[in-house]
Write a protein that holds these residues in place. Sequence first.
Motif, PDB file in Angstrom:
ATOM      1  N   PRO A   1       0.823  -1.210   0.000  1.00 22.40           N
ATOM      2  CA  PRO A   1       0.000   0.000   0.000  1.00 22.40           C
ATOM      3  C   PRO A   1       0.861   1.266   0.000  1.00 22.40           C
ATOM      4  O   PRO A   1       2.029   1.251   0.399  1.00 22.40           O
ATOM      5  CB  PRO A   1      -0.801  -0.117   1.286  1.00 22.40           C
ATOM      6  CG  PRO A   1       0.011  -0.984   2.166  1.00 22.40           C
ATOM      7  CD  PRO A   1       0.740  -1.940   1.255  1.00 22.40           C
ATOM      8  N   LEU A   2       0.287   2.351  -0.451  1.00 23.59           N
ATOM      9  CA  LEU A   2       0.986   3.631  -0.432  1.00 23.59           C
ATOM     10  C   LEU A   2       1.180   4.142   0.987  1.00 23.59           C
ATOM     11  O   LEU A   2       2.119   4.872   1.265  1.00 23.59           O
ATOM     12  CB  LEU A   2       0.213   4.665  -1.243  1.00 23.59           C
ATOM     13  CG  LEU A   2       0.090   4.376  -2.732  1.00 23.59           C
ATOM     14  CD1 LEU A   2      -0.827   5.405  -3.385  1.00 23.59           C
ATOM     15  CD2 LEU A   2       1.430   4.368  -3.391  1.00 23.59           C
ATOM     16  N   ILE A   3       0.278   3.755   1.876  1.00 23.41           N
ATOM     17  CA  ILE A   3       0.367   4.116   3.297  1.00 23.41           C
ATOM     18  C   ILE A   3       0.548   2.824   4.083  1.00 23.41           C
ATOM     19  O   ILE A   3      -0.230   1.891   3.933  1.00 23.41           O
ATOM     20  CB  ILE A   3      -0.909   4.830   3.772  1.00 23.41           C
ATOM     21  CG1 ILE A   3      -1.150   6.094   2.963  1.00 23.41           C
ATOM     22  CG2 ILE A   3      -0.820   5.162   5.251  1.00 23.41           C
ATOM     23  CD1 ILE A   3      -2.485   6.752   3.258  1.00 23.41           C
TER      24      ILE A   3
ATOM     25  N   GLY B   1      -7.148  10.593   7.195  1.00 24.46           N
ATOM     26  CA  GLY B   1      -8.169  10.433   6.174  1.00 24.46           C
ATOM     27  C   GLY B   1      -9.153  11.582   6.089  1.00 24.46           C
ATOM     28  O   GLY B   1      -9.602  11.946   5.004  1.00 24.46           O
ATOM     29  N   LEU B   2      -9.503  12.179   7.225  1.00 27.16           N
ATOM     30  CA  LEU B   2     -10.540  13.205   7.222  1.00 27.16           C
ATOM     31  C   LEU B   2     -10.046  14.585   6.804  1.00 27.16           C
ATOM     32  O   LEU B   2     -10.806  15.349   6.204  1.00 27.16           O
ATOM     33  CB  LEU B   2     -11.196  13.289   8.606  1.00 27.16           C
ATOM     34  CG  LEU B   2     -12.048  12.089   8.986  1.00 27.16           C
ATOM     35  CD1 LEU B   2     -12.608  12.267  10.389  1.00 27.16           C
ATOM     36  CD2 LEU B   2     -13.170  11.884   7.984  1.00 27.16           C
ATOM     37  N   VAL B   3      -8.808  14.914   7.098  1.00 34.38           N
ATOM     38  CA  VAL B   3      -8.300  16.240   6.731  1.00 34.38           C
ATOM     39  C   VAL B   3      -8.339  16.459   5.210  1.00 34.38           C
ATOM     40  O   VAL B   3      -8.811  17.508   4.762  1.00 34.38           O
ATOM     41  CB  VAL B   3      -6.895  16.480   7.324  1.00 34.38           C
ATOM     42  CG1 VAL B   3      -6.235  17.703   6.724  1.00 34.38           C
ATOM     43  CG2 VAL B   3      -6.986  16.615   8.835  1.00 34.38           C
ATOM     44  N   PRO B   4      -7.881  15.509   4.382  1.00 31.60           N
ATOM     45  CA  PRO B   4      -8.010  15.737   2.936  1.00 31.60           C
ATOM     46  C   PRO B   4      -9.462  15.816   2.459  1.00 31.60           C
ATOM     47  O   PRO B   4      -9.765  16.558   1.523  1.00 31.60           O
ATOM     48  CB  PRO B   4      -7.311  14.535   2.301  1.00 31.60           C
ATOM     49  CG  PRO B   4      -6.463  13.964   3.358  1.00 31.60           C
ATOM     50  CD  PRO B   4      -7.106  14.304   4.652  1.00 31.60           C
TER      51      PRO B   4
ATOM     52  N   ALA C   1     -10.366  14.358  -2.238  1.00 36.23           N
ATOM     53  CA  ALA C   1     -11.346  13.399  -1.733  1.00 36.23           C
ATOM     54  C   ALA C   1     -10.868  11.969  -1.985  1.00 36.23           C
ATOM     55  O   ALA C   1     -11.052  11.093  -1.134  1.00 36.23           O
ATOM     56  CB  ALA C   1     -12.700  13.633  -2.393  1.00 36.23           C
ATOM     57  N   GLY C   2     -10.241  11.729  -3.119  1.00 38.40           N
ATOM     58  CA  GLY C   2      -9.690  10.406  -3.403  1.00 38.40           C
ATOM     59  C   GLY C   2      -8.568  10.036  -2.452  1.00 38.40           C
ATOM     60  O   GLY C   2      -8.511   8.902  -1.959  1.00 38.40           O
ATOM     61  N   PHE C   3      -7.678  10.981  -2.186  1.00 39.08           N
ATOM     62  CA  PHE C   3      -6.601  10.732  -1.219  1.00 39.08           C
ATOM     63  C   PHE C   3      -7.174  10.403   0.160  1.00 39.08           C
ATOM     64  O   PHE C   3      -6.724   9.478   0.831  1.00 39.08           O
ATOM     65  CB  PHE C   3      -5.673  11.942  -1.090  1.00 39.08           C
ATOM     66  CG  PHE C   3      -4.762  12.161  -2.265  1.00 39.08           C
ATOM     67  CD1 PHE C   3      -4.404  11.131  -3.101  1.00 39.08           C
ATOM     68  CD2 PHE C   3      -4.257  13.419  -2.525  1.00 39.08           C
ATOM     69  CE1 PHE C   3      -3.563  11.328  -4.176  1.00 39.08           C
ATOM     70  CE2 PHE C   3      -3.418  13.645  -3.594  1.00 39.08           C
ATOM     71  CZ  PHE C   3      -3.064  12.599  -4.425  1.00 39.08           C
TER      72      PHE C   3
ATOM     73  N   VAL D   1      -7.428   2.388   3.980  1.00 32.38           N
ATOM     74  CA  VAL D   1      -6.237   1.648   4.398  1.00 32.38           C
ATOM     75  C   VAL D   1      -6.040   1.711   5.910  1.00 32.38           C
ATOM     76  O   VAL D   1      -5.724   0.696   6.533  1.00 32.38           O
ATOM     77  CB  VAL D   1      -4.983   2.200   3.672  1.00 32.38           C
ATOM     78  CG1 VAL D   1      -3.712   1.606   4.243  1.00 32.38           C
ATOM     79  CG2 VAL D   1      -5.074   1.894   2.180  1.00 32.38           C
ATOM     80  N   LEU D   2      -6.251   2.881   6.510  1.00 26.06           N
ATOM     81  CA  LEU D   2      -5.901   3.061   7.912  1.00 26.06           C
ATOM     82  C   LEU D   2      -7.022   2.743   8.893  1.00 26.06           C
ATOM     83  O   LEU D   2      -6.744   2.405  10.043  1.00 26.06           O
ATOM     84  CB  LEU D   2      -5.450   4.521   8.147  1.00 26.06           C
ATOM     85  CG  LEU D   2      -4.178   4.930   7.431  1.00 26.06           C
ATOM     86  CD1 LEU D   2      -3.941   6.411   7.606  1.00 26.06           C
ATOM     87  CD2 LEU D   2      -2.990   4.119   7.917  1.00 26.06           C
TER      88      LEU D   2
END
Length: 63
Positions: A2-4, A21-24, A45-47, A54-55
């Motif tokens: 995964p990227l993260i 996740g929520l900040v972006p 929103a995708g990020f 993932v998290l």
Amino acid sequence: MPLIEPNHPFFKPVWRRWATGLVPIIWAGFELVWLGNPIWALIFAGFGAYALWVLVFNRPADS
């Protein structure tokens, strides 16, 4: 891979996983409503959705 990395020690506190996740996603709303940039809103929103998946939602139960 995964990227993260969800098992990294930085993401051990629950609030950091949610914030990552929520900040972006919140920023996507800002981009869309106040700045009028739907492309950037979609990107952020995708990020945020990927980070939440993932998290938070797809994290192994033992970690």
